[in-house]
Design a protein around this motif. Structure first.
Motif, PDB file in Angstrom:
ATOM      1  N   UNK A   1       0.777  -1.297   0.021  1.00 52.42           N
ATOM      2  CA  UNK A   1      -0.133   0.265   0.264  1.00 52.42           C
ATOM      3  C   UNK A   1       0.607   1.247   0.191  1.00 52.42           C
ATOM      4  N   UNK A   2       1.955   1.452   0.536  1.00 54.26           N
ATOM      5  CA  UNK A   2       2.570   2.202   0.725  1.00 54.26           C
ATOM      6  C   UNK A   2       2.795   2.660  -0.470  1.00 54.26           C
ATOM      7  N   UNK A   3       4.181   1.973  -1.598  1.00 57.45           N
ATOM      8  CA  UNK A   3       4.309   2.304  -2.488  1.00 57.45           C
ATOM      9  C   UNK A   3       3.296   2.741  -3.219  1.00 57.45           C
ATOM     10  N   UNK A   4       2.058   1.963  -2.998  1.00 59.57           N
ATOM     11  CA  UNK A   4       1.283   3.021  -4.517  1.00 59.57           C
ATOM     12  C   UNK A   4       0.695   3.968  -3.221  1.00 59.57           C
ATOM     13  N   UNK A   5       1.122   4.891  -2.437  1.00 58.27           N
ATOM     14  CA  UNK A   5       0.582   5.819  -1.610  1.00 58.27           C
ATOM     15  C   UNK A   5      -0.262   6.022  -1.003  1.00 58.27           C
ATOM     16  N   UNK A   6      -0.395   4.939  -0.028  1.00 60.62           N
ATOM     17  CA  UNK A   6      -1.644   4.919   0.625  1.00 60.62           C
ATOM     18  C   UNK A   6      -1.246   3.843   1.331  1.00 60.62           C
ATOM     19  N   UNK A   7      -2.159   4.318   3.191  1.00 59.49           N
ATOM     20  CA  UNK A   7      -1.563   3.917   4.174  1.00 59.49           C
ATOM     21  C   UNK A   7      -2.763   3.197   5.174  1.00 59.49           C
ATOM     22  N   UNK A   8      -2.759   2.389   5.974  1.00 61.32           N
ATOM     23  CA  UNK A   8      -3.686   1.499   5.672  1.00 61.32           C
ATOM     24  C   UNK A   8      -4.417   2.161   7.204  1.00 61.32           C
ATOM     25  N   UNK A   9      -5.037   2.380   7.341  1.00 66.97           N
ATOM     26  CA  UNK A   9      -5.745   3.390   8.770  1.00 66.97           C
ATOM     27  C   UNK A   9      -6.192   2.829   9.946  1.00 66.97           C
ATOM     28  N   UNK A  10      -5.814   2.354  10.942  1.00 64.03           N
ATOM     29  CA  UNK A  10      -5.974   1.775  12.305  1.00 64.03           C
ATOM     30  C   UNK A  10      -7.185   3.196  12.695  1.00 64.03           C
ATOM     31  N   UNK A  11      -8.157   2.001  13.536  1.00 64.37           N
ATOM     32  CA  UNK A  11      -8.952   2.456  14.330  1.00 64.37           C
ATOM     33  C   UNK A  11      -9.693   3.359  13.587  1.00 64.37           C
ATOM     34  N   UNK A  12     -10.427   2.116  12.157  1.00 62.65           N
ATOM     35  CA  UNK A  12     -11.397   3.082  11.502  1.00 62.65           C
ATOM     36  C   UNK A  12     -12.332   1.524  11.593  1.00 62.65           C
ATOM     37  N   UNK A  13     -13.392   1.876  11.257  1.00 63.77           N
ATOM     38  CA  UNK A  13     -14.757   0.902  11.791  1.00 63.77           C
ATOM     39  C   UNK A  13     -15.517   0.682  10.255  1.00 63.77           C
ATOM     40  N   UNK A  14     -15.047   0.011   9.123  1.00 66.36           N
ATOM     41  CA  UNK A  14     -16.099  -0.124   8.441  1.00 66.36           C
ATOM     42  C   UNK A  14     -18.002  -0.395   9.015  1.00 66.36           C
ATOM     43  N   UNK A  15     -18.975   0.625   8.852  1.00 66.06           N
ATOM     44  CA  UNK A  15     -19.786   1.291   8.973  1.00 66.06           C
ATOM     45  C   UNK A  15     -21.099  -0.296   8.795  1.00 66.06           C
ATOM     46  N   UNK A  16     -20.861   0.679   6.807  1.00 66.93           N
ATOM     47  CA  UNK A  16     -21.586   0.034   5.793  1.00 66.93           C
ATOM     48  C   UNK A  16     -21.020  -0.040   4.371  1.00 66.93           C
TER      49      UNK A  16
END
Length: 170
Positions: A1-16
């Motif tokens: 993900x980092x090589x694609x310019x993205x980061x894992x977002x911790x402490x985040x919940x999928x609601x719907x």
């Protein structure tokens, strides 16, 4: 993900999750402390990948059901320290006619111990954990005889499931 310019977002919940023919919309909620806690965010994307385990919110909300079977042997796992000649940079497997054991390096010199229990092993009481002495006995049977387990952080029984969704696109 980092090589694609993205980061894992911790402490985040999928609601719907909602989708149409061209986009996926996900509502996320920030968890934890701080000014963003509890705030919702709508994210639109071309794809949504569910990497959230067997109790997947993504899979449940998209109506995708797991199919398959249980792996019949009960498995025990533990985070332990190991005394003796054990490589710290590779996974080691030991096998005997009775039991197979996997030892894998963890950070800070710890080791993951994983083992199928023998088929004649009595079912453990619900909520119980294996004793370190039981794991040591299995290692003595299958291993080289010169490794000693000690200082467990945690020990657990669990049952594996061999299940997949029948298709990966909805």
């Amino acid at each position: 993900l980092a090589r694609q310019g993205q980061a894992v977002e911790r402490h985040t919940e999928l609601v719907s999750v909602d989708q149409d023919d061209s986009r996926v919309r996900a509502v996320l909620r920030r968890l934890g402390e701080g000014s963003e806690s509890g705030q919702a965010e709508v994210v639109e994307a071309d794809y949504l990948v569910g990497c959230d385990g067997s109790h997947s919110t993504v899979r449940h909300q998209l109506g995708m059901h797991l199919e398959g079977t249980d792996y019949s042997p009960l498995v025990t796992v533990a985070d332990v320290a190991v005394e003796g000649p054990l490589p710290r940079n590779e996974v080691v497997l030991f096998s005997s006619p009775v039991v197979g054991i996997l030892l894998a390096p963890l950070p800070e010199g710890r080791t993951l111990f994983a083992c199928d229990l023998p088929e004649d092993h009595p079912p453990p009481p619900p909520g119980s954990a294996p004793a370190l002495t039981e794991l040591q006995e299995m290692l003595d049977v299958a291993g080289p005889g010169n490794l000693r387990l000690h200082d467990p952080d945690w020990l657990s029984y669990f049952r594996c499931h061999l299940r997949l969704v029948p298709h990966y696109r909805t």
